[in-house]
Design an enzyme around this catalytic site. Structure first.
Site, short mmCIF file in Angstrom:
data_model
loop_
_atom_site.label_atom_id
_atom_site.label_comp_id
_atom_site.label_asym_id
_atom_site.label_seq_id
_atom_site.Cartn_x
_atom_site.Cartn_y
_atom_site.Cartn_z
N LYS A 63 16.27 -0.84 -8.88
CA LYS A 63 14.96 -0.56 -9.48
C LYS A 63 13.98 -0.12 -8.40
O LYS A 63 14.23 -0.28 -7.21
CB LYS A 63 14.44 -1.81 -10.20
CG LYS A 63 14.22 -3.01 -9.29
CD LYS A 63 13.75 -4.22 -10.08
CE LYS A 63 13.53 -5.41 -9.15
NZ LYS A 63 13.02 -6.60 -9.88
N TYR A 291 -12.50 5.76 11.23
CA TYR A 291 -13.61 5.34 10.38
C TYR A 291 -14.12 3.96 10.77
O TYR A 291 -13.35 3.02 10.98
CB TYR A 291 -13.15 5.29 8.91
CG TYR A 291 -12.81 6.63 8.32
CD1 TYR A 291 -13.76 7.64 8.22
CD2 TYR A 291 -11.53 6.90 7.85
CE1 TYR A 291 -13.45 8.88 7.68
CE2 TYR A 291 -11.20 8.12 7.31
CZ TYR A 291 -12.17 9.11 7.22
OH TYR A 291 -11.85 10.33 6.68
#
Length: 399
Positions: A63, A291
């Protein structure tokens, strides 16, 4: 002075990493990629097969795109290596494997209950998990309109408090399933909540609940063809939990669910994450990086920009906390990780050039960085790290 060699396009590598598992990139050299070692995957499956009880088969849980490793290539490899079943969470995951030509039995582990879902499961020859009486009735009604029968897997809740009918109601639940003409009982299973804990108390309580439910079923004349309970941790922890089938996810990919299980099998990590240096520059003392200027250089510093960021799956919370490998040596990441790029302090790497490979996860020389390392920094689990790498990073087979 501008270092023209480091910033020149001519310094960029001309070839992509070998053996792309998926194409569609027009032959362009990738700035970053996930490298998958299919030989290590084969090794892990064989290691797991060696510790299984003789009657037990291996279901490889693929999965979430095989935990980020690439579901089709992983499924093909594990089946060749000895897995008998595949486990997915959703119907589209199962369809993807069928469209790739995979014919092995596929168990859908998630809950499905709409008419469209039942029809898709039947059409693509998938095998559903049945969790409730209502769900069983819906499947039976839709399958009757299709004049088709379907193998189904009944799930009991033995203490996970997630999907499944309470184990105390197992007899009535299974009697209903067996009474429905279009449902064929393929297995009865449950899921363990604490199999990765060094304290086995709760795990053994769940196994006892499972055994009680099965005993009740046998008294009622119900004898399922298959029983399964074990995930990766339980498979490694206790052979008594193997039953007829084990559902192994994380261990296939070479990671251990818990440190105390590391001596049970010799597993090899399958995934590495790599990227390329896209620019190298020197900044002066007092210069901020990225940043918010979360990092400010205390001295003249050589900075490398690398073409990978949080949009690719590098957790932003690793900013200023992670290290990477270049030429086999650890170097620190500095400043905030940005959407598509991150920065490194490469002052310790002489003459670093644009295009050189950076290993974010994996081995380089004698050193290694694992998903467990990142998980430890972030206070999470390695499963989340593996599943976090986005599809814009191509999956590349290790050479």
């Amino acid at each position: 002075m501008l270092n023209r060699e480091q910033t020149s396009p001519e310094a960029l590598p001309k070839e992509c990493p070998p053996n792309l598992l998926s194409d569609g990139y027009g032959g362009l050299c990738q700035r970053a990629w996930v490298e998958i070692d299919l030989a290590a995957l084969t090794h892990n499956v064989k290691q797991l097969k060696n510790i299984l009880s003789p009657r037990s088969q291996l279901m490889a849980v693929v999965k979430a795109d095989a935990y980020g490793h690439g579901a089709i290539a992983v499924s093909q490899t594990v089946l060749q290596a000895g897995a008998s079943w595949l486990g997915v969470a959703t119907i589209p995951e199962g369809i993807e494997l069928r469209e790739a030509g995979i014919t092995a039995p596929i168990l859908v582990l998630g809950a499905t209950y709409t008419t469209e879902q039942v029809k898709a499961i039947a059409h693509w020859h998938l095998q559903p998990t049945i969790c409730t009486v209502k769900q069983a009735l819906i499947f039976s009604e839709v399958l009757a309109t299709l004049n088709q029968s379907l193998p189904v897997h009944a799930k009991l809740d033995t203490g996970m408090s997630r999907l499944g009918t309470p184990w105390q109601e197992s007899t009535e639940f299974l009697q209903l399933i067996q009474s429905l003409p279009h449902l064929k009982l393929a297995s009865v299973y449950s899921h363990l909540a604490t199999a990765d804990s060094p304290d086995p108390t709760i795990m053994l309580e769940q196994q006892e609940n499972f055994e009680r439910a099965i005993a009740q079923l046998k008294i009622a004349g119900i004898n399922p063809d298959r029983l399964h309970l074990a995930n990766s941790a339980a498979t490694l922890a206790n052979p008594n939990l193997h039953y007829d089938l084990v559902r192994v996810g994380l261990a296939n990919y070479g990671l251990y669910p818990a440190p105390h299980l590391q001596n049970v099998a010799n597993l090899k990590p399958v995934m590495q994450v790599k990227a390329r240096v896209t620019q190298v520059k020197t900044i002066a003392a007092g210069t901020g990086v990225s940043y918010g200027h979360q990092f400010v250089a205390q001295q003249q510093t050589q900075i490398a920009v690398v073409g990978i960021g949080y949009a690719d799956g590098i957790p932003r919370n690793l900013s200023n906390k992670m290290k990477v490998l270049i030429r086999g040596s650890f170097v620190p990441q500095v400043g905030a990780v940005t959407m598509d790029q991150l920065m490194l302090d490469v002052s310790s790497i002489p003459d670093l050039e644009v295009g050189e490979v950076v290993t974010l996860l994996g081995k380089d020389g004698g050193n290694e960085i694992s998903a467990d390392d990142w998980a430890g920094i972030l206070g999470t689990i390695s499963w989340e790290i593996l599943c976090g790498f986005k599809h814009r990073l191509p999956r590349v087979a290790a050479s």
